[in-house]
Write a protein that holds these residues in place. Structure first.
Motif, PDB file in Angstrom:
ATOM      1  N   ASP A  24      -6.879  24.647  18.371  1.00 57.76           N
ATOM      2  CA  ASP A  24      -6.923  23.213  18.658  1.00 57.76           C
ATOM      3  C   ASP A  24      -6.489  22.452  17.410  1.00 57.76           C
ATOM      4  N   ILE A  25      -5.432  21.669  17.552  1.00 57.70           N
ATOM      5  CA  ILE A  25      -4.912  20.911  16.419  1.00 57.70           C
ATOM      6  C   ILE A  25      -5.775  19.673  16.184  1.00 57.70           C
ATOM      7  N   ASP A  26      -6.180  19.473  14.965  1.00 56.16           N
ATOM      8  CA  ASP A  26      -7.056  18.358  14.602  1.00 56.16           C
ATOM      9  C   ASP A  26      -6.333  17.019  14.800  1.00 56.16           C
ATOM     10  N   PRO A  27      -6.871  16.114  15.581  1.00 57.18           N
ATOM     11  CA  PRO A  27      -6.220  14.819  15.826  1.00 57.18           C
ATOM     12  C   PRO A  27      -5.961  14.029  14.543  1.00 57.18           C
ATOM     13  N   ALA A  28      -6.871  14.109  13.582  1.00 54.29           N
ATOM     14  CA  ALA A  28      -6.730  13.311  12.360  1.00 54.29           C
ATOM     15  C   ALA A  28      -5.557  13.769  11.502  1.00 54.29           C
ATOM     16  N   SER A  29      -5.229  15.050  11.559  1.00 52.96           N
ATOM     17  CA  SER A  29      -4.165  15.572  10.696  1.00 52.96           C
ATOM     18  C   SER A  29      -2.851  15.811  11.419  1.00 52.96           C
ATOM     19  N   TYR A  30      -2.844  15.646  12.739  1.00 52.21           N
ATOM     20  CA  TYR A  30      -1.653  15.982  13.517  1.00 52.21           C
ATOM     21  C   TYR A  30      -0.470  15.077  13.193  1.00 52.21           C
ATOM     22  N   GLY A  31      -0.671  13.771  13.169  1.00 50.82           N
ATOM     23  CA  GLY A  31       0.375  12.856  12.741  1.00 50.82           C
ATOM     24  C   GLY A  31       1.309  12.351  13.821  1.00 50.82           C
ATOM     25  N   PHE A  32       1.164  12.807  15.047  1.00 49.24           N
ATOM     26  CA  PHE A  32       2.014  12.272  16.124  1.00 49.24           C
ATOM     27  C   PHE A  32       1.530  10.869  16.459  1.00 49.24           C
ATOM     28  N   PRO A  33       2.409   9.853  16.411  1.00 47.75           N
ATOM     29  CA  PRO A  33       1.926   8.466  16.442  1.00 47.75           C
ATOM     30  C   PRO A  33       1.587   7.908  17.818  1.00 47.75           C
ATOM     31  N   LEU A  34       2.005   8.560  18.890  1.00 45.82           N
ATOM     32  CA  LEU A  34       1.797   8.006  20.229  1.00 45.82           C
ATOM     33  C   LEU A  34       0.598   8.666  20.879  1.00 45.82           C
ATOM     34  N   HIS A  35      -0.493   7.935  20.990  1.00 41.01           N
ATOM     35  CA  HIS A  35      -1.734   8.475  21.526  1.00 41.01           C
ATOM     36  C   HIS A  35      -1.926   8.124  22.999  1.00 41.01           C
ATOM     37  N   ASN A  36      -1.024   7.347  23.549  1.00 34.96           N
ATOM     38  CA  ASN A  36      -1.045   7.024  24.974  1.00 34.96           C
ATOM     39  C   ASN A  36      -0.178   8.055  25.700  1.00 34.96           C
ATOM     40  N   PRO A  37      -0.743   8.837  26.636  1.00 33.97           N
ATOM     41  CA  PRO A  37       0.032   9.910  27.262  1.00 33.97           C
ATOM     42  C   PRO A  37       1.241   9.412  28.062  1.00 33.97           C
ATOM     43  N   PHE A  38       1.128   8.225  28.669  1.00 35.86           N
ATOM     44  CA  PHE A  38       2.273   7.670  29.390  1.00 35.86           C
ATOM     45  C   PHE A  38       3.395   7.331  28.416  1.00 35.86           C
ATOM     46  N   GLU A  39       3.019   6.673  27.338  1.00 32.60           N
ATOM     47  CA  GLU A  39       3.988   6.255  26.328  1.00 32.60           C
ATOM     48  C   GLU A  39       4.657   7.468  25.685  1.00 32.60           C
ATOM     49  N   ALA A  40       3.862   8.493  25.362  1.00 34.42           N
ATOM     50  CA  ALA A  40       4.418   9.694  24.740  1.00 34.42           C
ATOM     51  C   ALA A  40       5.381  10.406  25.676  1.00 34.42           C
ATOM     52  N   ASN A  68       5.996  15.464  22.929  1.00 37.64           N
ATOM     53  CA  ASN A  68       5.985  15.792  21.503  1.00 37.64           C
ATOM     54  C   ASN A  68       6.799  17.044  21.180  1.00 37.64           C
ATOM     55  N   LEU A  69       7.574  17.545  22.131  1.00 37.88           N
ATOM     56  CA  LEU A  69       8.347  18.759  21.862  1.00 37.88           C
ATOM     57  C   LEU A  69       9.401  18.538  20.786  1.00 37.88           C
ATOM     58  N   ASN A  70       9.880  17.294  20.656  1.00 37.58           N
ATOM     59  CA  ASN A  70      10.880  17.028  19.612  1.00 37.58           C
ATOM     60  C   ASN A  70      10.257  16.483  18.322  1.00 37.58           C
ATOM     61  N   TYR A  71       8.938  16.514  18.230  1.00 42.17           N
ATOM     62  CA  TYR A  71       8.242  16.161  16.988  1.00 42.17           C
ATOM     63  C   TYR A  71       8.414  17.334  16.022  1.00 42.17           C
ATOM     64  N   ARG A  72       8.664  17.041  14.758  1.00 40.76           N
ATOM     65  CA  ARG A  72       9.015  18.109  13.817  1.00 40.76           C
ATOM     66  C   ARG A  72       7.898  19.134  13.636  1.00 40.76           C
ATOM     67  N   VAL A  73       6.644  18.716  13.788  1.00 44.22           N
ATOM     68  CA  VAL A  73       5.532  19.664  13.670  1.00 44.22           C
ATOM     69  C   VAL A  73       5.574  20.681  14.808  1.00 44.22           C
ATOM     70  N   THR A 128       8.807   9.841  23.708  1.00 43.58           N
ATOM     71  CA  THR A 128       8.844  11.027  22.855  1.00 43.58           C
ATOM     72  C   THR A 128       8.757  10.618  21.385  1.00 43.58           C
ATOM     73  N   ALA A 129       9.011  11.559  20.481  1.00 39.01           N
ATOM     74  CA  ALA A 129       8.802  11.298  19.051  1.00 39.01           C
ATOM     75  C   ALA A 129       9.808  10.295  18.507  1.00 39.01           C
ATOM     76  N   PRO A 130       9.386   9.409  17.617  1.00 35.64           N
ATOM     77  CA  PRO A 130      10.332   8.498  16.968  1.00 35.64           C
ATOM     78  C   PRO A 130      11.393   9.294  16.218  1.00 35.64           C
TER      79      PRO A 130
END
Length: 432
Positions: A24-40, A416-421, A44-46
């Motif tokens: 489970d990836i820690d939300p505080a350290s993950y860094g993906f900026p879109l926390h709304n599932p519809f928006e994400a 988030n598939l195109n997020y660098r992490v 997708t990633a900026p």
């Protein structure tokens, strides 16, 4: 081409999974900026948070054709004859390398944007890459599917496997050191079934298989997606349609910017502006995309099989035939409608009856649980807020995959598939 525009393990496994927990990836350290599932899901990633990847001009790639159903072209309606051969895309390295097959998601063509992204990611890391259309895409249904009625996972996987074998035969001179497999969304479900099929047929001996945001129970997933279209959007009246509302927001957004630029960053930038879409509007937009996909599947399956549910069986459909009446009729059929009117009757015809519950048991990951729990080469990457997950799905994934499940806190459905992490984690998995 005129067509409709473009869902019980062994005791040893149980003991193993009880000791190993998901990553489970820690939300505080993950860094993906879109926390709304519809928006994400939509935006997708900026761009600035995506990895640097090779340009198309830097990739040695070509499209190829396979003639897999030579008996079918003579019976095809005129508007489908142009896809009587199945096309796929191969990006080849200049040296011997491992090869990754990518299976596209619901209704997606082999050159869809997410499949293209994954191609660039894996090619840049030194892999040969083969891009395949989804069995639910109109081109695959026409050119490769034996029944042209997708939704029975084992049969869809068998069709995919035959395509992969044909690709391997056609590219016999390609120096391949190992075979890998991945898919996203519905393509991830198909990848799981293809992997199990390969255990008995042994043509590829996949070294690693990665499932990206798979549906666990496709029936639950399509019900989730069908419900999105029923979202009540404030401001929609008899004189203002949903699409007019969205177009009005886009118009005002571009007027403020002073120019029109339809690029990948559009939706992310739009959501930072005064014209941002509400949750209800985003839900309706996502649901509408999947409704179009369902309509395309229902229309194509009905037309190829001459069922007469959407297009009259003897109606002459040629390349210039107006399709508006059939389009309107098909849009009235969601995934549930396709299941009831076309898939279940075919299931009962070919399997000597059978209830809806029996069908549901055969098409999801649950039927593969023993295999998935015991196969160390298979891993899953998923999002805790994915729109397609139903009750109990995450518990199933944790129980079945243990530490081979990476669960991200945010990202919606494949957002988030195109997020660098995430991209780096995919590469690490296949390199490992």
């Amino acid at each position: 081409m005129p067509r409709l525009p473009s869902i019980a393990v062994l005791l040893g496994g149980l003991l193993l999974c009880s000791r190993l927990s998901a990553a489970d990836i820690d939300p505080a350290s993950y860094g993906f900026p879109l926390h709304n599932p519809f928006e994400a899901t939509i935006a997708t990633a900026p761009p600035e948070l995506r990895p640097a990847l090779p340009l198309d001009s830097e990739i040695d790639q070509h499209d190829y054709s396979l003639s897999l159903r030579p008996e079918r072209p003579f019976a095809l309606p005129g508007n489908l004859r142009q896809v009587r051969d199945l096309r796929y895309r191969l990006a080849r390295q200049a040296h011997a390398a491992p090869l990754i097959f990518i299976i596209s998601g619901t209704g997606a063509h082999y050159a869809s944007s997410l499949t293209e992204y994954l191609k660039r990611l894996f090619y840049g890391a030194g892999f040969h890459v083969v891009q395949l259309s989804s069995p639910t895409s109109y081109d695959f249904m026409v050119a490769a599917s034996r029944a042209a009625t997708p939704g029975l996972s084992r049969e869809d996987a068998d069709d995919l496997y035959r395509v992969m074998e044909a690709v391997r035969a056609q590219q016999a001179d390609l120096p391949v050191t190992a075979y890998h497999l991945t898919g996203y969304s519905l393509g991830a479900l198909h990848a799981a079934f293809v992997s199990q099929l390969d255990e008995s047929r042994g043509r590829f001996g996949f070294k690693r298989v990665l499932l990206l945001n798979p549906p666990v129970n496709p029936y639950s997933s399509i019900r989730n997606l069908d419900r999105l279209v029923q979202t009540e959007v404030p401001g929609i009246t008899g004189s203002l349609t949903f699409y007019e509302l969205i177009l009005g927001k886009l118009t005002r957004y571009f007027q403020r910017r002073g120019y029109i630029d339809l690029n990948e960053a559009l939706l992310y930038d739009l959501q930072q502006s005064k014209e941002r879409l509400t949750d209800e509007e985003m839900a309706m937009l996502i649901g509408s995309v999947f409704r179009f996909a369902a309509a395309d599947i229902a229309y194509t399956s009905d037309l190829i099989n001459r069922r007469g549910l959407i297009t009259p069986p003897n109606y002459p459909v040629e390349e210039d035939t107006p399709l508006a009446p059939f389009f309107i009729r098909a849009l009235q059929c969601n995934f549930g409608c396709y299941l009831d009117e076309q898939l279940i009757p075919q299931w009962r015809l070919r399997h000597n009856g059978g209830s809806l519950s029996q069908l549901i048991e055969q098409i999801g990951l649950q039927v593969l649980q023993e295999y998935l729990a015991g196969s160390r080469k298979i891993a899953v990457m998923h999002n805790a807020d994915d729109l397609i997950l139903g009750p109990g799905d995450l518990a199933f994934l944790r129980r079945t995959f243990g530490e081979r499940l990476t669960l991200y806190p945010f990202g919606g459905h494949c957002g988030n598939l195109n997020y660098r992490v995430n991209s780096q984690a995919m590469l690490d998995f296949f390199r490992g």
